[in-house]
Design a protein around this motif. Sequence first.
Motif, PDB file in Angstrom:
ATOM      1  N   UNK A 430       0.829  -1.033  -0.008  1.00  0.00           N
ATOM      2  CA  UNK A 430      -0.023  -0.006  -0.097  1.00  0.00           C
ATOM      3  C   UNK A 430       0.961   1.421   0.008  1.00  0.00           C
ATOM      4  N   UNK A 431       1.851   1.266   0.711  1.00  0.00           N
ATOM      5  CA  UNK A 431       2.915   2.292   1.002  1.00  0.00           C
ATOM      6  C   UNK A 431       3.509   2.615  -0.417  1.00  0.00           C
ATOM      7  N   UNK A 432       3.888   1.422  -1.020  1.00  0.00           N
ATOM      8  CA  UNK A 432       4.514   1.759  -2.403  1.00  0.00           C
ATOM      9  C   UNK A 432       3.670   2.187  -3.336  1.00  0.00           C
ATOM     10  N   UNK A 433       2.584   1.649  -3.297  1.00  0.00           N
ATOM     11  CA  UNK A 433       1.485   2.086  -4.327  1.00  0.00           C
ATOM     12  C   UNK A 433       1.122   3.701  -4.261  1.00  0.00           C
ATOM     13  N   UNK A 434       1.013   4.224  -2.889  1.00  0.00           N
ATOM     14  CA  UNK A 434       0.845   5.712  -2.587  1.00  0.00           C
ATOM     15  C   UNK A 434       2.093   6.512  -3.037  1.00  0.00           C
ATOM     16  N   UNK A 435       3.449   5.886  -2.791  1.00  0.00           N
ATOM     17  CA  UNK A 435       4.700   6.667  -3.161  1.00  0.00           C
ATOM     18  C   UNK A 435       4.408   6.618  -4.698  1.00  0.00           C
ATOM     19  N   UNK A 440       3.893   9.927  -9.856  1.00  0.00           N
ATOM     20  CA  UNK A 440       3.271   9.962 -11.099  1.00  0.00           C
ATOM     21  C   UNK A 440       2.642  11.457 -11.004  1.00  0.00           C
ATOM     22  N   UNK A 441       2.111  12.069  -9.950  1.00  0.00           N
ATOM     23  CA  UNK A 441       1.516  13.326 -10.026  1.00  0.00           C
ATOM     24  C   UNK A 441       2.607  14.397 -10.397  1.00  0.00           C
ATOM     25  N   UNK A 442       3.684  14.163  -9.678  1.00  0.00           N
ATOM     26  CA  UNK A 442       4.838  15.330  -9.453  1.00  0.00           C
ATOM     27  C   UNK A 442       6.160  14.816 -10.315  1.00  0.00           C
ATOM     28  N   UNK A 468      -0.596  18.344 -14.401  1.00  0.00           N
ATOM     29  CA  UNK A 468      -1.510  18.347 -13.450  1.00  0.00           C
ATOM     30  C   UNK A 468      -2.825  18.271 -13.751  1.00  0.00           C
ATOM     31  N   UNK A 469      -3.300  18.681 -14.843  1.00  0.00           N
ATOM     32  CA  UNK A 469      -4.665  18.746 -14.866  1.00  0.00           C
ATOM     33  C   UNK A 469      -5.285  17.204 -15.588  1.00  0.00           C
ATOM     34  N   UNK A 470      -4.208  16.563 -16.213  1.00  0.00           N
ATOM     35  CA  UNK A 470      -4.373  15.176 -16.566  1.00  0.00           C
ATOM     36  C   UNK A 470      -4.475  14.060 -15.324  1.00  0.00           C
ATOM     37  N   UNK A 471      -3.239  14.426 -14.417  1.00  0.00           N
ATOM     38  CA  UNK A 471      -3.082  13.312 -13.537  1.00  0.00           C
ATOM     39  C   UNK A 471      -3.679  13.428 -12.388  1.00  0.00           C
ATOM     40  N   UNK A 472      -4.031  14.762 -11.626  1.00  0.00           N
ATOM     41  CA  UNK A 472      -4.865  14.906 -10.411  1.00  0.00           C
ATOM     42  C   UNK A 472      -6.011  14.055 -10.484  1.00  0.00           C
ATOM     43  N   UNK A 473      -6.972  14.064 -11.515  1.00  0.00           N
ATOM     44  CA  UNK A 473      -8.012  13.122 -11.750  1.00  0.00           C
ATOM     45  C   UNK A 473      -7.785  11.653 -11.764  1.00  0.00           C
ATOM     46  N   UNK A 474      -6.751  11.304 -12.629  1.00  0.00           N
ATOM     47  CA  UNK A 474      -6.445   9.980 -13.183  1.00  0.00           C
ATOM     48  C   UNK A 474      -5.893   9.153 -12.007  1.00  0.00           C
ATOM     49  N   UNK A 475      -4.735   9.899 -11.278  1.00  0.00           N
ATOM     50  CA  UNK A 475      -4.362   9.128 -10.118  1.00  0.00           C
ATOM     51  C   UNK A 475      -4.934   8.624  -8.947  1.00  0.00           C
TER      52      UNK A 475
END
Length: 553
Positions: A430-435, A440-442, A468-475
């Motif tokens: 879970x931690x690895x997925x969050x990181x 991916x966002x940044x 950011x506009x693409x990844x903020x909703x996608x991630x």
Amino acid sequence: MTEERKTEENTNILEIRCPQCGAPAGYDIIRQLYLCGYCGSQVTVRDANLQVHGFRKIRSEKLRESMKQYHLCRASCTGCGAAVVFEESEALSSCSFCGSSLVRRDYLSSEDMPESVIPFALTEAEARERLEEWCHENRTKAEARHLKKITDRLRGFYLPYEMVRGPVAMDTGRMDIGKEYSCEGFMNCEFINRSKQLDNLLLNGMEPYDLKDLKGFDFGYLAGQRVKISDLDEEVLADRIRQETAVSYTPYVRKVFQTRAVLISPDVNSALRLPVLLPAYYVSEGNLCAAVNGQTGKVSVRAEKKSYYYFLPWWLKAILATVLICLVFTAAAFLLGMGLKEAFLIAGMLGIVMIVIMLCLFSDYSGGTFAVEAGHEIFTSGKKTFHRERGGLVMDDEVLESRVEEPVFFYKIKDKMEPVILKFATPWRILRMILTAFAAVFLPVIIALFLNGFDFRRLELGGSAVWFCIMVPVVPVYLLKLGILNLYDKPQIWLLKEDGTRQRYHDYSDVLNRENIKAFLRLLFVPPVCFVIWICIAVFCAMCWWTAFGFGI
């Protein structure tokens, strides 16, 4: 006591014996066979079933002989169809299960009687006392008040059950993913009700029974009691066995998959099935009915009124969750000093992103319609049970536990099904997925910092605005839905060795798959798709540069 009688009493139908030394053999789920604990010899499931069938044949022949000594009657209900066998001297005029009249005739067959029985340990007076005690402890319930008026109608019955013992194969999985996992279990004597008229949940409520008192059936056990004859056809019984097997293993499967929404498809064809009689006291009037375990004294009562459970479609849950989040954000923003109009405006923009996220989060394969389920709640006296000691009832110190053994999962490794331990959403994964999601966002910002030597003052975040506009909703969608589902599609695997040790197994087949490599190269070098890919790479590189050094360079 004759030697034949001693031999019969010492024969335990539940034990599988080693053909070499005669010692009891226990079932090994990993090897899927019985192993002798004394000499180590193996007994296959087929040979084990043949042992028990031989014992049953002997018991059946003795049962037919012993019946000649008794004069019994059979009564059939004109209402619900229940059939009861009882002593000739007993006067029965109405059905204890529905109240209708009974048609009485002589009983001339022993084929309805199973070969095994757990005798009554409680008298009718003691069972009535246990029921009255439940009524006193639950005096605020309407059922308790009504039961107190009819406790004198409590009657004892030997009820027909199917005892299931042996290996169980299951296909299991989460409802929200398509992948199934195989596991093997062992039913160490589960009792399945064979009565069509009786509430299955009510009877389940008064279980379990203690198998130490299981005996070979003899018509002498009918003295002062009645036997309800099985009236469930084979197809319905087989389906009920599968359903109750799935229910028995549901807690284990839920624990492994870390969700309540699991699917279990059991196969009990290899398990041994034995018809048995179990003691119970029963009383009913209208929708109210109660049962008392005739061996342990455990009380089970069915609620008079039905309870209704409402289920919402997943898309409505997503909408309601989005509305709730927007309202909470609006209230928080307003309390922090923002104008109500501006708070609503920002909440609306947030809602556009959140509705996409919530639709992905709540989506499943269980349908999208409203549903209402109704059922009677079952009340019990808890886990305390009793046994007879020196002529009286004494509460047991130990609680009778479920007889279902924890299943073992099997996973196909190099074309062979191997026993394994599966782990899915572990803290590290879970931690690895969050990181990974954060990276991916940044990603453009991280690369930009490497380009400008980690000079945060020169960063121009506007250069990554499109990203950011693409990844903020996608991630978040990936994180909440696709990423979590991916965890359950590709578990961490530990191989279980026969000596009890574990060994971590790494599956690199998906990563090094030739088809995956070919598909990746095709995207990079086969037109016209490759042109789009290279343009996207060029735009991404430009974003990283602009983020690192600004638009002026």
